[in-house]
Scaffold this motif. Sequence first.
Motif: not given
Length: 272
Positions: A92-93, A176-178, A184-187
């Motif tokens: 996730r990071f 995805l990005d942060f 943390t990971m985001r759609l």
Amino acid sequence: MSVTRAEYCVIACAEAWRDNGEVLASPMGLVPSVGARLARRTFAPDLLLTDGEALLIGPDGATEGWLPYRRHLTAVTGGRRHVMMGASQIDRFGNQNISCIGDWSRPRRQLLGMRGAPVNTLNNRTSYWIPRHSTRVFVERVDVVCGVGYDRAAAAGPSATRFHCLPRVVTDLAVLDFATPDHTMRLASVHPGVTPEQVRAATGFTLTIPAEVPFTREPTSRELELIRTVLDPKGLRDREVPDPAVPTPTGDGPARAGRGGDGGAAAHGSGR
């Protein structure tokens, strides 16, 4: 004109280099390479496409200059490069593993090894290309940290965060990005034909999903022409990302992929 899933992936990879300016673009893999070359021919003309000692070749095939290896190393350690690597595991990071699966002292499967991943992530912008989005890749905890994620870079302090930046992760399902408060990971977007729920189910950790998720942008007719006739006329991209016959979004307004719970629970896989 219909657009294949592979072509959406090329567009998503190309967008990683938008507004980067004059930097070394180091794409690793077929789809990222087509994406980087497309970016240079369209909206990012200042990109330098080389990695190591090499001639610098313009879009027309003419030699524009020469990059000595000593200058390449200077650029690499000074934040003047944007790499797009692969990942056998990613958390996730944004911690990435390309070394081995299982305990590093007695791994169940040997992979590429650390290679340049630690240096890339600490000294350059680093994005990722993952052609098969699954819980085997998107795991709660990577077995070995090769590429450094946001949590470990922050724990190491300013020397590690000076050039550390993970702009995006592109997969066969989504971008995805942060861009969250805790990195943390985001759609960020889904490719047409994919739902946020599909991405959630293929991710082995809790993924931040905004209330509305847009579709990955459409390629222009010029971009499609370049991809199909100049950059990849043999269609090798479709071998890496087979086309599931996705529909093209219609309508005048921005396409929306549906609603998802913010940070809803994800399906958890074994990470193997």
